[in-house]
Design a protein around this motif. Structure first.
Motif, mmCIF file in Angstrom:
data_model
loop_
_atom_site.group_PDB
_atom_site.id
_atom_site.type_symbol
_atom_site.label_atom_id
_atom_site.label_comp_id
_atom_site.label_asym_id
_atom_site.label_seq_id
_atom_site.Cartn_x
_atom_site.Cartn_y
_atom_site.Cartn_z
ATOM 1 N N LEU A 180 0.836 -1.197 0.000
ATOM 2 C CA LEU A 180 0.000 0.000 0.000
ATOM 3 C C LEU A 180 0.877 1.255 0.000
ATOM 4 O O LEU A 180 0.556 2.247 -0.659
ATOM 5 N N GLY A 181 1.996 1.185 0.712
ATOM 6 C CA GLY A 181 2.898 2.325 0.748
ATOM 7 C C GLY A 181 3.539 2.618 -0.597
ATOM 8 O O GLY A 181 3.890 3.767 -0.887
ATOM 9 N N THR A 182 3.725 1.594 -1.428
ATOM 10 C CA THR A 182 4.292 1.818 -2.762
ATOM 11 C C THR A 182 3.266 2.360 -3.746
ATOM 12 O O THR A 182 3.632 2.943 -4.769
ATOM 13 N N LEU A 183 1.980 2.150 -3.443
ATOM 14 C CA LEU A 183 0.914 2.544 -4.376
ATOM 15 C C LEU A 183 0.189 3.824 -3.973
ATOM 16 O O LEU A 183 -0.298 4.548 -4.844
ATOM 17 N N VAL A 184 0.113 4.084 -2.666
ATOM 18 C CA VAL A 184 -0.686 5.213 -2.175
ATOM 19 C C VAL A 184 0.186 6.090 -1.282
ATOM 20 O O VAL A 184 0.792 5.605 -0.328
ATOM 21 N N ALA A 185 0.231 7.366 -1.611
ATOM 22 C CA ALA A 185 0.974 8.330 -0.800
ATOM 23 C C ALA A 185 -0.027 9.255 -0.109
ATOM 24 O O ALA A 185 -0.681 10.079 -0.757
ATOM 25 N N LEU A 186 -0.160 9.098 1.184
ATOM 26 C CA LEU A 186 -1.052 9.958 1.945
ATOM 27 C C LEU A 186 -0.459 11.362 2.061
ATOM 28 O O LEU A 186 0.766 11.532 1.992
ATOM 29 N N PRO A 187 -1.299 12.370 2.248
ATOM 30 C CA PRO A 187 -0.765 13.718 2.488
ATOM 31 C C PRO A 187 0.002 13.765 3.800
ATOM 32 O O PRO A 187 -0.102 12.868 4.637
ATOM 33 N N GLU A 188 0.757 14.830 3.983
ATOM 34 C CA GLU A 188 1.595 14.967 5.173
ATOM 35 C C GLU A 188 0.792 14.846 6.458
ATOM 36 O O GLU A 188 1.245 14.234 7.426
ATOM 37 N N PHE A 189 -0.414 15.390 6.467
ATOM 38 C CA PHE A 189 -1.264 15.319 7.649
ATOM 39 C C PHE A 189 -1.652 13.876 7.951
ATOM 40 O O PHE A 189 -1.681 13.449 9.113
ATOM 41 N N GLY A 190 -1.931 13.091 6.923
ATOM 42 C CA GLY A 190 -2.280 11.684 7.108
ATOM 43 C C GLY A 190 -1.128 10.886 7.685
ATOM 44 O O GLY A 190 -1.318 10.044 8.571
ATOM 45 N N ILE A 191 0.100 11.154 7.198
ATOM 46 C CA ILE A 191 1.282 10.484 7.732
ATOM 47 C C ILE A 191 1.479 10.845 9.198
ATOM 48 O O ILE A 191 1.800 9.988 10.034
#
Length: 242
Positions: A180-191
């Protein structure tokens, strides 16, 4: 690194040198590393995430910081509730004369929550505040040793179910989180939200595995793990800062 996580989940039952009383020095060493990671990485990063929360939620700095720690507290409280349910279930089972094991339903709740934590950790292999090679190495060392301690504790609660189902669920959670980390990049707030929640969960698991008297933990291996990892983190911070 995700494959190493999988190996720990699948093979923890074969690490027979961990099955000792008093507690294996390796487990206490791993616990010391995890504690050092909490104090030298997680807590400072939680404080730094206040700016991200302030910007995303349009809050004053102090209120935003309070929300960060509230999310970490939520993670801690959730995992404490699950661990408490396991303890109560084991006590009830002993009272019924059915052995020192929690009920299978409680085990599955514990497994799902643990799998969620594992998936978040694997996801953060690809998305962290410090994306340097040294930062990744520090994160990986702490997490793989954390998994050794946590998986050993989970297997001790219900070895039959862990061997048959649990280790494979956690292995899939590791691979799924990484993918999932290779396919989806959450916004900074999500991280920042994921990291805050993760911080609370790790703090609870580390304290649960090392502090109870019945664990018969070893102080000096614990201290060695804490000091060595602290030196590693401080050295890495110094090099990056330099």
């Amino acid at each position: 690194m995700a494959a190493a996580f999988v190996a720990v989940h699948v093979l923890i039952g074969r690490l027979t040198f961990l099955d000792r009383t008093p507690r294996s020095a390796w487990l206490s060493f791993s616990g010391g590393v995890a504690v050092a990671y909490v104090f030298l990485h997680i807590l400072p990063e939680l404080a730094s995430h206040g700016e991200i929360f302030a910007s995303a939620l349009r809050l004053e700095d102090r209120l935003a910081e309070a929300w960060v720690y509230a999310l970490a507290l939520t993670g801690l409280a959730l995992f404490y509730g699950v661990e408490r349910a396991v303890t109560v279930s084991r006590s009830d089972q002993r009272a019924k004369g059915e052995g020192d094991r929690p009920e299978s339903g409680v085990f599955w709740v514990h497994l799902v929550t643990t799998g969620s934590l594992v998936a978040i950790i694997s996801y953060l292999l690809n998305h962290r505040e410090d994306m340097s090679a040294s930062g990744l190495a520090v994160f990986f060392v702490a997490m793989v040793l954390h998994f050794m301690t946590a998986d050993y504790g989970a297997r001790a609660n219900h070895p039959e179910l862990y061997e048959r189902y649990g280790r494979w669920v956690l292995a899939l959670a590791s691979l799924g989180g990484w993918l999932l980390g290779t396919l989806v990049a959450l916004p900074e707030f999500g991280i920042a939200c994921l990291f805050a929640f993760l911080g609370g969960g790790i703090i609870l698991v580390v304290m649960k595995e090392e502090l109870p008297a019945e664990r018969q933990s070893r102080f000096f291996p614990f201290l060695i793990g804490t000091v060595l990892y602290a030196m590693l983190v401080i050295g890495e911070t110094y090099l990056v800062g330099g």
